[in-house]
Design an enzyme around this catalytic site. Structure first.
Site, PDB file in Angstrom:
ATOM      1  N   GLU A 255      -6.852  20.107 -34.216  1.00  0.00           N
ATOM      2  CA  GLU A 255      -6.098  19.189 -33.347  1.00  0.00           C
ATOM      3  C   GLU A 255      -5.502  20.056 -32.250  1.00  0.00           C
ATOM      4  O   GLU A 255      -4.504  20.737 -32.472  1.00  0.00           O
ATOM      5  CB  GLU A 255      -4.999  18.496 -34.147  1.00  0.00           C
ATOM      6  N   CYS A 289       1.200  16.885 -27.813  1.00  0.00           N
ATOM      7  CA  CYS A 289      -0.173  17.077 -27.341  1.00  0.00           C
ATOM      8  C   CYS A 289      -0.748  15.811 -26.747  1.00  0.00           C
ATOM      9  O   CYS A 289      -1.767  15.838 -26.077  1.00  0.00           O
ATOM     10  CB  CYS A 289      -1.040  17.540 -28.484  1.00  0.00           C
ATOM     11  N   GLU A 463      -7.327  12.791 -38.284  1.00  0.00           N
ATOM     12  CA  GLU A 463      -6.227  12.783 -39.258  1.00  0.00           C
ATOM     13  C   GLU A 463      -5.670  11.375 -39.369  1.00  0.00           C
ATOM     14  O   GLU A 463      -5.486  10.694 -38.347  1.00  0.00           O
ATOM     15  CB  GLU A 463      -5.134  13.772 -38.829  1.00  0.00           C
TER      16      GLU A 463
HETATM   17  N1  LIG Z   1      -3.542  18.517 -30.637  1.00  0.00           N
HETATM   18  C1  LIG Z   1      -2.349  18.551 -31.180  1.00  0.00           C
HETATM   19  O1  LIG Z   1      -2.002  17.737 -32.051  1.00  0.00           O
HETATM   20  C2  LIG Z   1      -1.351  19.598 -30.737  1.00  0.00           C
HETATM   21  C3  LIG Z   1      -1.640  20.559 -29.789  1.00  0.00           C
HETATM   22  N2  LIG Z   1      -0.681  21.490 -29.416  1.00  0.00           N
HETATM   23  C4  LIG Z   1      -0.962  22.416 -28.322  1.00  0.00           C
HETATM   24  O2  LIG Z   1      -0.416  23.753 -28.613  1.00  0.00           O
HETATM   25  C5  LIG Z   1       0.240  24.280 -27.470  1.00  0.00           C
HETATM   26  C6  LIG Z   1       1.699  24.467 -27.696  1.00  0.00           C
HETATM   27  O3  LIG Z   1       1.976  24.585 -29.025  1.00  0.00           O
HETATM   28  P1  LIG Z   1       2.073  26.037 -29.652  1.00  0.00           P
HETATM   29  O4  LIG Z   1       2.671  25.923 -30.994  1.00  0.00           O
HETATM   30  O5  LIG Z   1       2.696  27.012 -28.694  1.00  0.00           O
HETATM   31  O6  LIG Z   1       0.579  26.433 -29.819  1.00  0.00           O
HETATM   32  P2  LIG Z   1      -0.008  27.762 -30.459  1.00  0.00           P
HETATM   33  O7  LIG Z   1      -1.431  27.444 -30.546  1.00  0.00           O
HETATM   34  O8  LIG Z   1       0.444  28.988 -29.767  1.00  0.00           O
HETATM   35  O9  LIG Z   1       0.626  27.867 -31.948  1.00  0.00           O
HETATM   36  C7  LIG Z   1       0.262  26.943 -32.915  1.00  0.00           C
HETATM   37  C8  LIG Z   1       0.350  27.619 -34.273  1.00  0.00           C
HETATM   38  O10 LIG Z   1      -0.617  28.663 -34.321  1.00  0.00           O
HETATM   39  C9  LIG Z   1       0.003  29.903 -34.655  1.00  0.00           C
HETATM   40  N3  LIG Z   1      -0.736  30.980 -34.020  1.00  0.00           N
HETATM   41  C10 LIG Z   1      -0.583  31.506 -32.790  1.00  0.00           C
HETATM   42  N4  LIG Z   1      -1.491  32.469 -32.572  1.00  0.00           N
HETATM   43  C11 LIG Z   1      -2.235  32.569 -33.708  1.00  0.00           C
HETATM   44  C12 LIG Z   1      -3.338  33.388 -34.133  1.00  0.00           C
HETATM   45  N5  LIG Z   1      -3.873  34.307 -33.335  1.00  0.00           N
HETATM   46  N6  LIG Z   1      -3.858  33.208 -35.370  1.00  0.00           N
HETATM   47  C13 LIG Z   1      -3.336  32.266 -36.197  1.00  0.00           C
HETATM   48  N7  LIG Z   1      -2.291  31.465 -35.861  1.00  0.00           N
HETATM   49  C14 LIG Z   1      -1.758  31.619 -34.631  1.00  0.00           C
HETATM   50  C15 LIG Z   1       1.411  29.748 -34.153  1.00  0.00           C
HETATM   51  O11 LIG Z   1       2.230  30.658 -34.833  1.00  0.00           O
HETATM   52  P3  LIG Z   1       3.627  31.115 -34.204  1.00  0.00           P
HETATM   53  O12 LIG Z   1       4.189  29.938 -33.485  1.00  0.00           O
HETATM   54  O13 LIG Z   1       4.430  31.526 -35.382  1.00  0.00           O
HETATM   55  O14 LIG Z   1       3.301  32.238 -33.286  1.00  0.00           O
HETATM   56  C16 LIG Z   1       1.699  28.295 -34.525  1.00  0.00           C
HETATM   57  O15 LIG Z   1       2.030  28.214 -35.888  1.00  0.00           O
HETATM   58  C17 LIG Z   1      -0.024  23.276 -26.383  1.00  0.00           C
HETATM   59  O16 LIG Z   1      -1.236  23.570 -25.749  1.00  0.00           O
HETATM   60  C18 LIG Z   1      -0.186  21.954 -27.124  1.00  0.00           C
HETATM   61  O17 LIG Z   1      -0.930  20.967 -26.480  1.00  0.00           O
HETATM   62  C19 LIG Z   1       0.531  21.571 -29.986  1.00  0.00           C
HETATM   63  C20 LIG Z   1       0.849  20.629 -30.951  1.00  0.00           C
HETATM   64  C21 LIG Z   1      -0.025  19.566 -31.348  1.00  0.00           C
HETATM   65  O1  LIG Z   2       1.479  17.547 -32.345  1.00  0.00           O
HETATM   66  C1  LIG Z   2       1.693  16.586 -31.651  1.00  0.00           C
HETATM   67  O2  LIG Z   2       1.974  16.632 -30.466  1.00  0.00           O
HETATM   68  C2  LIG Z   2       1.591  15.281 -32.366  1.00  0.00           C
HETATM   69  O3  LIG Z   2       0.269  15.139 -32.835  1.00  0.00           O
HETATM   70  C3  LIG Z   2       1.952  14.147 -31.454  1.00  0.00           C
HETATM   71  S1  LIG Z   2       2.164  12.693 -32.358  1.00  0.00           S
HETATM   72  O4  LIG Z   2       1.136  12.607 -33.419  1.00  0.00           O
HETATM   73  O5  LIG Z   2       3.507  12.756 -32.963  1.00  0.00           O
HETATM   74  O6  LIG Z   2       2.022  11.624 -31.378  1.00  0.00           O
END
Ligand SMILES: NC(=O)C1=CN([C@@H]2O[C@H](COP(=O)(O)OP(=O)(O)OC[C@H]3O[C@@H](n4cnc5c(N)ncnc54)[C@H](OP(=O)(O)O)[C@@H]3O)[C@@H](O)[C@H]2O)C=CC1
Ligand SMILES: O=C(O)[C@H](O)CS(=O)(=O)O
Length: 484
Positions: A255, A289, A463
């Site tokens: 995701e 996201c 999901e």
């Molecule tokens: N599609 C979706 O549902 C979602 C997408 N996102 C996307 O993620 C970004 C922002 O969220 P963010 O949390 O900063 O995203 P990241 O991808 O940086 O982090 C997500 C998770 O991955 C971990 N992580 C980071 N680098 C690594 C690695 N090399 N190997 C394994 N795990 C790693 C992070 O750990 P740690 O934080 O401890 O460094 C965190 O737990 C945006 O682009 C957003 O759109 C975010 C949430 C939901």
């Molecule tokens: O990680 C996210 O941004 C969530 O998937 C958004 S939502 O499911 O709460 O809309």
């Protein structure tokens, strides 16, 4: 100190094989609104994680051997406990992530809805009986759990993103090793406290907080005892995990990042579109996201929409998530704030205008004014990159084809939204949008009953919904011969 009805929910130790463990190493967790330290959490290293994987592997057979009804009963008890403790879980969530308390409570109920849904689905993991291809043959297809699941989740929904994964995994008989984001481990640990109380057997659900995301990710991807990686986060990290998992042909559910278009056509209910944009853009301070990242407004309603939206946005209150009435909390950290400012300054430099907001908030820290920007065009960064902050860039367009072309001009494809009352247009546009999910005359689409997920570089897998268990199952085809 957090004011909790049940202080035991503020757990700081790791949870492995039904035991609460410490390593002597810790990392601090801070409140993004105040900068205050909330707690020091146990930091696990690769060897600790390898042991957690071993214990999850050892627990597979007995957990999978339970009936769906038995697994469902434990999940149902977990759901009940989450609801009973929802206020405390929301307090912990707002403290470590910053979102307004009402949104945190909403997230807890949203996450719980997946536990409830898969507590029910656990009894319905049906296989198939297929008519034989020869007279003496009988064919059966079984659905079986994939085994040990490694989970990596982000800080923006520290409860729901785990719930959305662990619920289907456990329902079908998998075991689970969850690595929460370093910034927000407390929500995951609180879920483990309640999972233990619900009766999850040793090794079935493990929570492995750590500061070294990369090293733990490598272990989860490389360890042959891990059958699957489920990840929510950026596309950048999703690609790393997929590459690392290739060596052992890891199954993956991804995701990933979004860049959602939000289109307002001339025939839209403009007031409804404004309400939809407010939630699609500013929920979680724009840190989701599925947030509307680009807002395309047809020329006939551009002025009305931008004025009405700007007026509502200017009235949004910014502050500590624990304050009553606050709509916009802090961004998660300084890096997030810098990204928002970079996107904004790029747009202004290329001719965009601030309709409201546009500055760091007077509160300081990582608070930012909810912002509307007009006169935006596709040369600007906001067309191509996910801002992940409270900035609404308004583009003007003339024709339906132009809007769809603009909307699809991205490598992402998670969510898309549009407002129109023309039923033929609704079907045309919904079918042409290159996204996994489409909101039509609504800005809020996330629910456990529907399949959440994206296409293109927003990921793979789904999901929730009746489809959500499939990601955690393997098909086994059995052919019976010599049946006479
Ligand atoms: N599609 C979706 O549902 C979602 C997408 N996102 C996307 O993620 C970004 C922002 O969220 P963010 O949390 O900063 O995203 P990241 O991808 O940086 O982090 C997500 C998770 O991955 C971990 N992580 C980071 N680098 C690594 C690695 N090399 N190997 C394994 N795990 C790693 C992070 O750990 P740690 O934080 O401890 O460094 C965190 O737990 C945006 O682009 C957003 O759109 C975010 C949430 C939901
Ligand atoms: O990680 C996210 O941004 C969530 O998937 C958004 S939502 O499911 O709460 O809309």
């Amino acid at each position: 100190m957090l004011k909790l009805n049940d202080p035991a929910l503020l757990e700081t130790r790791a949870y492995v094989n039904g035991e609460w463990i410490e390593t002597g190493r810790t990392f601090a967790v801070f409140n993004p609104a105040t900068g205050d330290k909330i707690a020091d959490v146990t930091d696990l290293g690769v060897d600790d994680v390898s042991r957690a994987i071993d214990k999850a592997y050892d627990a597979r057979a007995s957990w999978a051997a339970k009936t769906g009804k038995e697994r469902g009963a434990v999940l149902r008890k977990w759901f009940d406990l989450i609801l009973e403790n929802a206020d405390d879980l929301a307090t912990i969530l707002t403290a470590e992530m910053g979102k307004p308390l009402a949104e945190a409570k909403g997230e807890i109920l949203y996450g719980a809805s997946y536990v409830e849904w898969f507590a029910e689905e656990a009894k319905r993991i049906y296989g198939d009986v297929i008519p034989g291809h020869q007279p003496d043959k009988r064919i059966v297809v079984l659905k079986q759990p994939v085994g040990v699941v490694g989970s990596i989740t982000p800080w923006n929904f520290p409860n729901a993103m785990i719930a959305r994964k662990v619920a289907p995994a456990l329902a079908v008989g998998c075991t689970f090793v969850a690595r929460p984001a370093e910034l927000t481990p407390l929500s995951a640990l609180a879920m483990a406290v309640l999972g233990e109380r619900a009766g999850l057997p040793q090794g079935v659900f493990n929570v492995i907080p750590s500061i070294d995301a990369s090293a733990i990710g490598k272990e989860l991807c490389a360890n042959p005892k891990v059958a699957k990686i489920t990840f929510t986060g950026s596309t950048r990290v999703g690609k790393i995990l997929m590459e690392q998992g290739a060596a052992t042909i890891k199954k993956v559910s991804m995701e990933l990042g979004g860049n959602a278009p939000f289109i307002v056509f001339d025939d839209a209910d403009v007031d409804a579109a404004v309400e939809g944009a407010l939630i699609a853009k500013y929920r979680n301070a724009g840190q989701t996201c599925v947030c509307a990242n680009r807002i395309y407004v047809q020329s006939g309603v551009y002025k009305e929409f931008s004025e009405k939206l700007s007026k509502r946005v200017a009235a949004l209150s910014v502050g500590d998530g624990f304050q009553d009435g606050v709509a916009i909390g802090p961004l998660i950290n300084e890096a997030a704030l810098s990204k928002v400012e970079a996107h904004l300054s790029d747009a202004i430099a290329k001719g965009a205008r601030i309709a409201t907001g546009g500055q760091r908030h007077a509160l300081g820290g990582t608070f930012f004014q909810p912002t509307v920007v007009t006169d935006v065009n596709r040369s600007m960064i906001v067309q191509h990159e996910e801002t992940f902050g409270p900035i609404a860039p308004l583009f003007e367009f003339e024709t339906e084809d132009e809007a769809v072309e603009l909307a699809n001009d991205t490598e992402f494809g998670l969510a898309g939204y549009f407002y129109s009352k023309d039923i033929s247009r609704v079907w045309r546009v919904a079918e042409r949008l290159e996204t996994g999910m489409v909101g039509i005359n609504t800005g809020l689409i996330s629910t456990e009953v529907a399949p959440f997920g994206g296409v293109k570089q927003s990921g793979q897998g789904r999901e929730g919904s009746k489809y959500g268990a499939d990601d955690y199952l393997e098909l086994k085809y059995m052919c019976f011969g010599e049946i006479h």
